[in-house]
Design a protein around this motif. Structure first.
Motif, PDB file in Angstrom:
ATOM      1  N   ILE A   1      -9.264   9.342 -12.498  1.00  6.47           N
ATOM      2  CA  ILE A   1     -10.151  10.191 -11.699  1.00  6.47           C
ATOM      3  C   ILE A   1     -11.402   9.410 -11.313  1.00  6.47           C
ATOM      4  O   ILE A   1     -11.852   9.451 -10.162  1.00  6.47           O
ATOM      5  N   GLU A   2     -11.955   8.675 -12.258  1.00 11.86           N
ATOM      6  CA  GLU A   2     -13.149   7.874 -12.004  1.00 11.86           C
ATOM      7  C   GLU A   2     -12.864   6.809 -10.928  1.00 11.86           C
ATOM      8  O   GLU A   2     -13.650   6.612 -10.003  1.00 11.86           O
ATOM      9  N   ILE A   3     -11.733   6.136 -11.063  1.00  9.21           N
ATOM     10  CA  ILE A   3     -11.352   5.109 -10.089  1.00  9.21           C
ATOM     11  C   ILE A   3     -11.139   5.737  -8.714  1.00  9.21           C
ATOM     12  O   ILE A   3     -11.590   5.194  -7.702  1.00  9.21           O
ATOM     13  N   ASP A   4     -10.474   6.896  -8.660  1.00 13.76           N
ATOM     14  CA  ASP A   4     -10.243   7.577  -7.388  1.00 13.76           C
ATOM     15  C   ASP A   4     -11.560   7.967  -6.725  1.00 13.76           C
ATOM     16  O   ASP A   4     -11.703   7.844  -5.507  1.00 13.76           O
ATOM     17  N   LYS A   5     -12.535   8.430  -7.519  1.00 18.04           N
ATOM     18  CA  LYS A   5     -13.847   8.779  -6.963  1.00 18.04           C
ATOM     19  C   LYS A   5     -14.517   7.548  -6.364  1.00 18.04           C
ATOM     20  O   LYS A   5     -15.079   7.606  -5.271  1.00 18.04           O
ATOM     21  N   LYS A   6     -14.440   6.424  -7.085  1.00 18.86           N
ATOM     22  CA  LYS A   6     -15.042   5.191  -6.575  1.00 18.86           C
ATOM     23  C   LYS A   6     -14.357   4.749  -5.282  1.00 18.86           C
ATOM     24  O   LYS A   6     -15.011   4.317  -4.337  1.00 18.86           O
ATOM     25  N   VAL A   7     -13.039   4.858  -5.238  1.00 13.59           N
ATOM     26  CA  VAL A   7     -12.300   4.479  -4.037  1.00 13.59           C
ATOM     27  C   VAL A   7     -12.696   5.376  -2.869  1.00 13.59           C
ATOM     28  O   VAL A   7     -12.914   4.896  -1.750  1.00 13.59           O
TER      29      VAL A   7
ATOM     30  N   LYS B   1      -1.906  11.317 -30.496  1.00 12.38           N
ATOM     31  CA  LYS B   1      -2.420  10.030 -30.022  1.00 12.38           C
ATOM     32  C   LYS B   1      -1.985   9.777 -28.581  1.00 12.38           C
ATOM     33  O   LYS B   1      -2.770   9.315 -27.756  1.00 12.38           O
ATOM     34  N   PHE B   2      -0.721  10.100 -28.301  1.00 10.28           N
ATOM     35  CA  PHE B   2      -0.188   9.910 -26.962  1.00 10.28           C
ATOM     36  C   PHE B   2      -0.930  10.791 -25.955  1.00 10.28           C
ATOM     37  O   PHE B   2      -1.296  10.342 -24.870  1.00 10.28           O
ATOM     38  N   LEU B   3      -1.164  12.041 -26.327  1.00 10.42           N
ATOM     39  CA  LEU B   3      -1.882  12.965 -25.443  1.00 10.42           C
ATOM     40  C   LEU B   3      -3.325  12.505 -25.220  1.00 10.42           C
ATOM     41  O   LEU B   3      -3.856  12.602 -24.108  1.00 10.42           O
ATOM     42  N   GLU B   4      -3.964  11.982 -26.258  1.00 10.27           N
ATOM     43  CA  GLU B   4      -5.320  11.452 -26.118  1.00 10.27           C
ATOM     44  C   GLU B   4      -5.328  10.262 -25.153  1.00 10.27           C
ATOM     45  O   GLU B   4      -6.213  10.135 -24.311  1.00 10.27           O
ATOM     46  N   LYS B   5      -4.310   9.427 -25.305  1.00  7.22           N
ATOM     47  CA  LYS B   5      -4.207   8.259 -24.426  1.00  7.22           C
ATOM     48  C   LYS B   5      -4.016   8.705 -22.970  1.00  7.22           C
ATOM     49  O   LYS B   5      -4.646   8.166 -22.060  1.00  7.22           O
ATOM     50  N   ILE B   6      -3.172   9.691 -22.746  1.00  9.01           N
ATOM     51  CA  ILE B   6      -2.950  10.224 -21.404  1.00  9.01           C
ATOM     52  C   ILE B   6      -4.246  10.808 -20.849  1.00  9.01           C
ATOM     53  O   ILE B   6      -4.590  10.594 -19.679  1.00  9.01           O
ATOM     54  N   ALA B   7      -4.982  11.529 -21.697  1.00  8.89           N
ATOM     55  CA  ALA B   7      -6.242  12.127 -21.253  1.00  8.89           C
ATOM     56  C   ALA B   7      -7.246  11.039 -20.849  1.00  8.89           C
ATOM     57  O   ALA B   7      -7.928  11.158 -19.829  1.00  8.89           O
ATOM     58  N   ARG B   8      -7.323   9.970 -21.643  1.00  8.48           N
ATOM     59  CA  ARG B   8      -8.225   8.856 -21.311  1.00  8.48           C
ATOM     60  C   ARG B   8      -7.815   8.207 -19.997  1.00  8.48           C
ATOM     61  O   ARG B   8      -8.650   7.920 -19.147  1.00  8.48           O
ATOM     62  N   GLN B   9      -6.521   7.977 -19.846  1.00 12.54           N
ATOM     63  CA  GLN B   9      -6.034   7.358 -18.626  1.00 12.54           C
ATOM     64  C   GLN B   9      -6.283   8.254 -17.410  1.00 12.54           C
ATOM     65  O   GLN B   9      -6.643   7.773 -16.331  1.00 12.54           O
TER      66      GLN B   9
END
Length: 140
Positions: free
Chosen positions: A52-58, A39-47
């Motif tokens: 990455i998405e936020i960095d692309k937008k920036v 669960k923790f690894l899934e959460k890290i992957a989502r984050q």
């Protein structure tokens, strides 16, 4: 009383569950920790994906701002160049319109040279030299 005895089934006294022994507790923790880890690894992957998405937008926003800044800077440069040319033209017209009839010979000579400089600048603007020998300083 053995566990297979009929009396144990009919007994009104509830048996307490046996406490979890050490080996069973470790095994249970292992299952939970694996589940928690996944669960923790899934959460890290989502984050990470969100980051990455936020960095692309920036980056896209930064590029757009840089393009706009470049356009604005070019506009200001052109506007300044236009103002400079307009002021230069105004000054040239004023210089050409000066009445030298009441001036001393030295002052007249200065304004005559200024007028020649203006004529040179206007005649030789973009087309290179032409046959305007009358503007040379050697000829009176």
């Amino acid at each position: 009383m053995s566990e297979d005895s009929p009396m144990s089934e009919d007994s009104p006294i509830q048996k307490e569950p046996r406490p979890i022994r050490r080996k069973a507790a470790k095994a249970k923790r292992g299952i939970n920790s694996t589940s928690n880890t996944s669960k923790f690894l899934e959460k890290i992957a989502r984050q990470s994906a969100l980051r990455i998405e936020i960095d692309k937008k920036v980056q896209e926003d930064d590029r757009a701002m840089a393009i706009e800044f470049t356009k604005e800077r070019e506009y200001v440069r052109k506007e300044r160049e236009y103002q400079r040319k307009e002021n230069e033209e105004k000054n040239d017209w004023e210089t050409m319109a000066i009445d030298t009839s009441h001036m001393s010979p030295e002052t007249k000579q200065y304004w005559k040279l200024e007028r020649k400089a203006i004529m040179r600048r206007r005649l030789f603007r973009d087309d290179g030299p032409s046959n305007t020998d009358w503007l040379n300083d050697e000829n009176p």
